[in-house]
Scaffold this motif. Structure first.
Motif, PDB file in Angstrom:
ATOM      1  N   TYR A 483      44.475  41.983  37.713  1.00 48.79           N
ATOM      2  CA  TYR A 483      44.176  42.367  39.101  1.00 48.79           C
ATOM      3  C   TYR A 483      45.466  42.607  39.878  1.00 48.79           C
ATOM      4  CZ  TYR A 483      43.089  41.853  44.030  1.00 48.79           C
ATOM      5  OH  TYR A 483      43.021  42.054  45.386  1.00 48.79           O
ATOM      6  N   ALA A 486      47.221  45.773  38.848  1.00 45.75           N
ATOM      7  CA  ALA A 486      46.565  46.953  39.415  1.00 45.75           C
ATOM      8  C   ALA A 486      46.887  47.109  40.891  1.00 45.75           C
ATOM      9  CB  ALA A 486      45.053  46.855  39.204  1.00 45.75           C
ATOM     10  N   LYS A 708      36.427  42.026  41.336  1.00 44.95           N
ATOM     11  CA  LYS A 708      35.932  43.206  40.628  1.00 44.95           C
ATOM     12  C   LYS A 708      35.574  44.336  41.592  1.00 44.95           C
ATOM     13  CE  LYS A 708      34.464  40.666  36.530  1.00 44.95           C
ATOM     14  NZ  LYS A 708      33.358  40.206  35.666  1.00 44.95           N
ATOM     15  N   LEU A 711      38.776  46.063  42.780  1.00 46.83           N
ATOM     16  CA  LEU A 711      39.296  47.027  41.799  1.00 46.83           C
ATOM     17  C   LEU A 711      38.520  48.338  41.860  1.00 46.83           C
ATOM     18  CD1 LEU A 711      39.941  44.665  38.756  1.00 46.83           C
ATOM     19  CD2 LEU A 711      41.653  45.765  40.215  1.00 46.83           C
TER      20      LEU A 711
END
Length: 740
Positions: A483, A486, A708, A711
């Protein structure tokens, strides 16, 4: 909908079409769309087409307009990022594409070069779907089209996908494991009978490995790009780097083997957006049968027993890859490597002369490149044979220099002989010290497969990657690291060289957590630093070291490490008391935004990851901490006075029922607020998410976004806090001080 049709008319081109107001707005793109943000594609606007044409695939008969084969090259949906009618009028369309080939955010920009037809530029924006050097592959299936594919399609060198270092392989059915080969990473480009081999740095080495070239040329493909490793294998199938090095230096009779482990392109089709599982299936298909000097890297079935067995076999380590991972250049966390020994390359910057029987040199002085600086990391004086000492000394003598090449670290102050930082030494070592020096280094060999400036410290070792940190969602330590990898570019303006404090939860968010401002003297970190009674990090490695420490909730002060006494932003925390509906918090934030605009201040809003909202206001450094605190206190008092039923400026819980506490106390010197995009150490993996003011009403709570979902939001492109510190205004207290 959108559709791209590959049109083999009198001149090959691609028809790019967007559904709008009952028709397909259409552009002819001669070279085809590119996923490379640096390639601006000419798009000539043509007449609108009916919606039914968006599904047409076939041959337009001869003597008709546009005669020739038409193939649907890509199709999907498009999502405007700005009003479309205004965009056509202004000459700038901003949109997101969701297709099989084209994804992410794009721009269509009208140019001033107008003739009979209006000319636009089709441009990909920088995001996770961008691909350097991308050329639209042909998909037509007629033999004449096939010939054109292989004379036209050029697939340039792709920066390789790299692996993050972890202490042990992750477990679970989503992971594919294979041997970490000890050789040269080679990208093989096949175009008909022609084969080119590129090193990890993009150097063309076909002439150095002719047997590999000859073997690859026998594959039954029209074009392909393979990723793999060139090695020398022993009878047990183990790779030996020294034997490979001997092949290049003195023993060309060694047999080279190309071990392929990935497939990036096949017969004109870019496979990088496909899953590893699908790429491997196609790679296996083209390597069927026996091929001299070629081998497919096989899957390892890993468990505790097999891990120990591999260690005994003398292998370097294991590479683990997510089966659903696409091929993305760089180190993103979807590939990880676990080594049996710490081993990596270092650049030789000098040596210490030897004594007695070993007069050539006593130890090599080693360094790595960090942010443009050549940093000294230690010296290695063991592991050499007499032959290697003699050979290395001859090479060192040719590159002697008078000036010290190291620009950071603490190399010897006297007695050293300096050399140009060109030679690479592979070294095994026990670990890194806190001061970024090597513990117990042993020389292994010289290497030649990458340029010296690419050698950086491979220091981050992520232990216990399968440890669950958010039990309710089953989110592991490795997923948290992924995470932050990213999010790193989005987060960089808010963590890079800014003073931090941490919430550490070594046993996960459900365990005991504690607040930390200082660096533990025993902490084995390299890229986490301390200054002015606080921590700071400089780059992505520092961010990942925080994860390794169990500090995945990160807070920051309102000043930078180089200027701790000069705040450059303030933060207002809107904390709803009992009985306050979420809609009231949103309305309050919008009211505050308007008031700040009247003072000439730009504000940015983020979900706190908890109950409320945070409003950030950047400004030009100048006021003292005390002035900023007084200013924000006066703002809170003003809102409390004007709207006594809505706001309160004091912390006492008994007066906060039904009202919103405006917490201005985060703006004194030692105070902090949660970092934008930071995870919160709560039951769920809620994110302190920056949002656009125009999008604020669509969120249902301050903790509405989990890891999640964040993202997924990232994939949509635009940064709502872009240019946060650009054009920072002067705070009114500065103006008042200047006037007085």
């Amino acid at each position: 909908m959108f559709v791209v049709q590959e049109h083999h008319a009198s001149h090959l081109h691609y028809d790019f079409r967007l559904e709008w107001q009952g028709v397909l707005k259409s552009w002819a793109v001669p070279k085809g769309p590119s996923l490379d943000p640096h390639l601006k594609r000419l798009a000539v606007q043509v007449e609108d087409h009916p919606l039914e044409y968006g599904t047409f695939e076939g041959v337009i008969p001869e003597k008709q307009y546009g005669a020739g084969p038409v193939y649907i090259w890509d199709t999907g949906t498009w999502i405007p990022k700005a009003p479309v009618a205004a965009g056509f009028k202004k000459g700038h369309l901003e949109f997101e594409l969701k297709g099989k080939r084209l994804k992410g955010t794009w721009d269509l920009i009208r140019t001033r070069m107008q003739g009979r037809q209006v000319q636009w530029l089709l441009v990909k924006r920088e995001d996770r779907f961008a691909r350097a050097g991308y050329e639209a592959p042909l998909i037509g299936d007629k033999s004449t089209v096939r010939r054109r594919v292989h004379t036209r399609t050029s697939f340039s060198f792709v920066q390789p996908m790299l692996a993050l270092l972890v202490a042990e392989p992750p477990r679970g059915p989503q992971w594919w494991h294979e041997v970490k080969w000890d050789g040269y990473r080679i990208q093989a480009h096949l175009q008909g009978a022609k084969v080119k081999l590129y090193t990890r740095a993009g150097h063309e080495w076909s002439g150095k490995m002719e047997t590999v070239v000859q073997s690859l040329a026998t594959l039954n493909v029209q074009s392909a790009v393979l990723d793999g490793e060139v090695v020398v294998l022993d009878r047990q199938g183990r790779s030996h780097f020294q034997k490979l090095q001997n092949y290049f230096d003195s023993d060309p009779d060694q047999e080279l083997t190309y071990v392929a482990f990935d497939l990036l392109m096949l017969n004109g089709e870019d496979l990088r957006d496909q899953s590893l599982k699908e790429r491997r299936r196609k790679l296996q298909g083209i390597l069927k049968g026996k091929h001299k000097n070629l081998r497919l890297s096989q899957q390892l079935k890993l468990n505790a027993a097999s891990w120990k067995k591999l260690r005994r076999q003398g292998l370097e380590g294991v590479i683990s890859k997510k089966l659903d991972s696409t091929y993305i250049s760089g180190r993103k966390g979807e590939w990880v490597k676990s080594k049996f020994l710490n081993r990596q390359e270092f650049v030789i910057g000098g040596y210490v002369p030897g004594r007695g029987s070993r007069s050539d040199f006593g130890a090599l002085l080693l360094g790595v490149y960090e942010k443009g600086q050549f940093r000294f990391v230690g010296k290695v004086g063991t592991g050499f044979s007499q032959n290697s000492i003699t050979s290395i000394k001859k090479q060192l003598d040719r590159i002697k220099v008078a000036k010290k090449p190291f620009s950071a670290g603490d190399p010897p102050k006297s007695g050293a002989v300096w050399v140009r930082p060109e030679l690479l030494a592979e070294v095994s070592f026990a670990s890194w010290t806190h001061g970024m020096h090597l513990r117990a280094p042993v020389f292994v060999q010289l290497r030649k497969d990458k340029p010296a400036p690419e050698v950086t410290s491979d220091a981050l070792l992520l232990t216990n990657p399968d440890k669950v940190l958010f039990a309710a969602e089953g989110i592991t330590k490795l997923e948290v690291a992924e995470y932050y990898i990213a999010m790193v570019e989005r987060m960089r303006p808010y963590f890079e060289n800014r003073l931090l404090a941490l919430v550490r939860c070594p046993d996960g968010s459900a365990g005991k957590c504690f607040f930390q401002k200082h660096l533990n003297a025993k902490a084995d970190t390299i890229a986490v630093f301390e200054k002015d009674d606080a921590l700071y990090v400089k780059d992505a490695r520092g961010l990942l070291e925080l994860v390794q420490m169990g500090a995945y909730e990160i807070h920051s002060r309102n000043s930078r490490a180089e200027a701790p006494g000069k705040p450059d932003q303030f933060v207002l925390d809107l904390d709803p008391g009992p009985g306050v509906a979420w809609g009231e918090v949103v309305s309050a934030a919008l009211l505050i935004k308007k008031d700040l605009e009247l003072l000439g201040l730009r504000s940015f809003v983020k979900l706190s990851g908890g109950k409320g909202l945070h409003i950030h206001v950047p400004f030009r450094p100048g006021p003292s901490w005390e002035e900023v605190k007084r200013f924000t206190h006066s703002l809170a008092l003003n809102w409390e006075h004007r709207f006594p039923d809505r706001f309160v400026s004091k912390m006492a819980k008994k007066i906060r029922v039904g009202r919103i506490f405006i917490d201005y106390l985060r703006n004194s010197k030692g105070s902090t607020s949660v970092l934008p995009y930071s995870l919160r150490a709560r039951d769920r993996s809620s994110v302190a998410l920056p949002v656009a003011w125009t999008q604020l009403k669509k969120y249902k709570s301050g903790d509405a976004v989990t890891l999640k979902r964040a993202l997924q939001i990232l994939k949509k492109g635009r940064d709502p806090w872009a240019n946060y510190f650009a054009r920072a205004p002067v705070l009114p207290v500065q103006k008042a001080r200047s006037a007085s």
